[in-house]
Scaffold this active site. Structure first.
Site, PDB file in Angstrom:
ATOM      1  N   CYS A  13       0.873  -1.181   0.000  1.00 35.22           N
ATOM      2  CA  CYS A  13       0.000   0.000   0.000  1.00 35.22           C
ATOM      3  C   CYS A  13       0.906   1.225   0.000  1.00 35.22           C
ATOM      4  O   CYS A  13       2.110   1.106  -0.266  1.00 35.22           O
ATOM      5  CB  CYS A  13      -0.978  -0.018   1.177  1.00 35.22           C
ATOM      6  SG  CYS A  13      -0.199   0.089   2.804  1.00 35.22           S
ATOM      7  N   ASN A  50       2.347   1.519   4.315  1.00 35.70           N
ATOM      8  CA  ASN A  50       2.642   0.273   5.049  1.00 35.70           C
ATOM      9  C   ASN A  50       2.354   0.395   6.549  1.00 35.70           C
ATOM     10  O   ASN A  50       3.013  -0.240   7.386  1.00 35.70           O
ATOM     11  CB  ASN A  50       4.087  -0.196   4.814  1.00 35.70           C
ATOM     12  CG  ASN A  50       4.350  -1.651   5.237  1.00 35.70           C
ATOM     13  OD1 ASN A  50       5.440  -1.989   5.684  1.00 35.70           O
ATOM     14  ND2 ASN A  50       3.377  -2.521   5.125  1.00 35.70           N
ATOM     15  N   CYS A  69      -1.310   0.883   7.348  1.00 33.30           N
ATOM     16  CA  CYS A  69      -2.745   0.593   7.460  1.00 33.30           C
ATOM     17  C   CYS A  69      -3.120  -0.644   6.659  1.00 33.30           C
ATOM     18  O   CYS A  69      -3.187  -1.752   7.193  1.00 33.30           O
ATOM     19  CB  CYS A  69      -3.593   1.789   7.005  1.00 33.30           C
ATOM     20  SG  CYS A  69      -3.312   3.285   7.990  1.00 33.30           S
ATOM     21  N   ARG A  70      -3.351  -0.495   5.348  1.00 31.83           N
ATOM     22  CA  ARG A  70      -3.940  -1.589   4.568  1.00 31.83           C
ATOM     23  C   ARG A  70      -3.026  -2.795   4.424  1.00 31.83           C
ATOM     24  O   ARG A  70      -3.461  -3.932   4.640  1.00 31.83           O
ATOM     25  CB  ARG A  70      -4.339  -1.067   3.172  1.00 31.83           C
ATOM     26  CG  ARG A  70      -5.447  -0.045   3.218  1.00 31.83           C
ATOM     27  CD  ARG A  70      -5.557   0.719   1.915  1.00 31.83           C
ATOM     28  NE  ARG A  70      -4.424   1.608   1.715  1.00 31.83           N
ATOM     29  CZ  ARG A  70      -4.198   2.333   0.640  1.00 31.83           C
ATOM     30  NH1 ARG A  70      -5.049   2.257  -0.368  1.00 31.83           N
ATOM     31  NH2 ARG A  70      -3.159   3.127   0.552  1.00 31.83           N
ATOM     32  N   SER A  71      -1.771  -2.569   4.027  1.00 30.33           N
ATOM     33  CA  SER A  71      -0.936  -3.760   3.737  1.00 30.33           C
ATOM     34  C   SER A  71      -0.520  -4.532   4.991  1.00 30.33           C
ATOM     35  O   SER A  71      -0.472  -5.769   4.929  1.00 30.33           O
ATOM     36  CB  SER A  71       0.248  -3.415   2.833  1.00 30.33           C
ATOM     37  OG  SER A  71       1.132  -2.507   3.431  1.00 30.33           O
ATOM     38  N   ASP A  98      -7.546   4.138   0.888  1.00 29.58           N
ATOM     39  CA  ASP A  98      -6.801   4.456   2.093  1.00 29.58           C
ATOM     40  C   ASP A  98      -7.753   4.867   3.229  1.00 29.58           C
ATOM     41  O   ASP A  98      -8.477   5.856   3.087  1.00 29.58           O
ATOM     42  CB  ASP A  98      -5.905   5.638   1.682  1.00 29.58           C
ATOM     43  CG  ASP A  98      -4.955   6.030   2.741  1.00 29.58           C
ATOM     44  OD1 ASP A  98      -5.006   5.443   3.822  1.00 29.58           O
ATOM     45  OD2 ASP A  98      -4.156   6.939   2.459  1.00 29.58           O
TER      46      ASP A  98
HETATM   47  P1  4NP Z   1      -1.729   2.917   4.016  1.00 25.29           P
HETATM   48  O1  4NP Z   1      -2.301   4.299   4.570  1.00 25.29           O
HETATM   49  O2  4NP Z   1      -1.198   3.195   2.634  1.00 25.29           O
HETATM   50  O3  4NP Z   1      -2.926   2.021   3.986  1.00 25.29           O
HETATM   51  O4  4NP Z   1      -0.663   2.480   4.998  1.00 25.29           O
HETATM   52  C1  4NP Z   1      -1.521   5.460   4.634  1.00 25.29           C
HETATM   53  C2  4NP Z   1      -0.903   5.793   5.790  1.00 25.29           C
HETATM   54  C3  4NP Z   1      -0.147   6.946   5.867  1.00 25.29           C
HETATM   55  C4  4NP Z   1      -0.022   7.753   4.761  1.00 25.29           C
HETATM   56  C5  4NP Z   1      -0.631   7.418   3.587  1.00 25.29           C
HETATM   57  C6  4NP Z   1      -1.374   6.257   3.510  1.00 25.29           C
HETATM   58  N1  4NP Z   1       0.716   8.944   4.850  1.00 25.29           N
HETATM   59  O5  4NP Z   1       0.757   9.694   3.869  1.00 25.29           O
HETATM   60  O6  4NP Z   1       1.322   9.218   5.894  1.00 25.29           O
END
Ligand code: 4NP
Length: 157
Positions: A12, A15, A17-19, A126
């Site tokens: 994702c 790294n 949240c989703r992954s 996200d």
């Molecule tokens: P993820 O979510 O891609 O599912 O881990 C996010 C977490 C943090 C950020 C973007 C997406 N960020 O920009 O900090």
């Protein structure tokens, strides 16, 4: 010689949240299915390198009996495109970034998790800027996708 384990990398953006949710849930589902696999996750970006998963992701994990507390974020590396058989992304932005990094031989390994399902909407968006409900919905979508991925792996290997 032992058969090589299938290696799956969930990707994702951050790294956190989703992954990592996908990694933790897939470890449980692959175990339950009796399929030995190397399962890992990584982010497109490096903003959260070394950090634990978002507390809302960890909470959503506990609700489905998945412990995400030991996972730490890392950025995807070029070696990952060789090491993993399946590079499984969450949304089209991830796919675009991965396609830009992968050599032509490796781009066949890249897919969206929901491409292993019949769902019309293949994006797992996200949940970072939303509330807890978003994380529970993501977990439910991940479970549908992982079920499809397991079915695909059983048929193909
Ligand atoms: P993820 O979510 O891609 O599912 O881990 C996010 C977490 C943090 C950020 C973007 C997406 N960020 O920009 O900090």
């Amino acid at each position: 010689m032992a058969e090589a384990k299938i290696a799956v990398l969930f990707v994702c953006l951050g790294n956190i949240c989703r992954s990592p949710m996908a990694e933790g849930l897939a470890r449980m589902r692959f175990d339950q299915a009796g399929i030995a696999a190397e399962i890992d996750s990584a982010g497109i970006g490096n903003w959260h390198e070394g950090e634990p998963a978002d507390r809302r992701a960890v909470n959503a994990g506990w609700k489905v009996l998945v412990d995400l507390s030991a996972l730490r974020a890392r950025q995807i590396q070029s070696a990952d495109f060789e090491r993993f058989d399946y590079i499984v992304a969450m949304d089209d932005d991830n796919i675009a970034a991965l396609e830009g990094m992968a050599g032509s031989q490796c781009s066949a390994k890249i897919s969206r998790l929901l491409d292993f399902t019949d769902l019309d909407d293949r994006q797992i968006t996200d949940p970072y800027y939303g509330g807890h409900d978003g994380f529970d919905s993501v977990m439910a979508l991940l479970d549908i996708g992982i079920t499809g991925l397991l079915r695909h792996i059983r048929e193909k290997h």
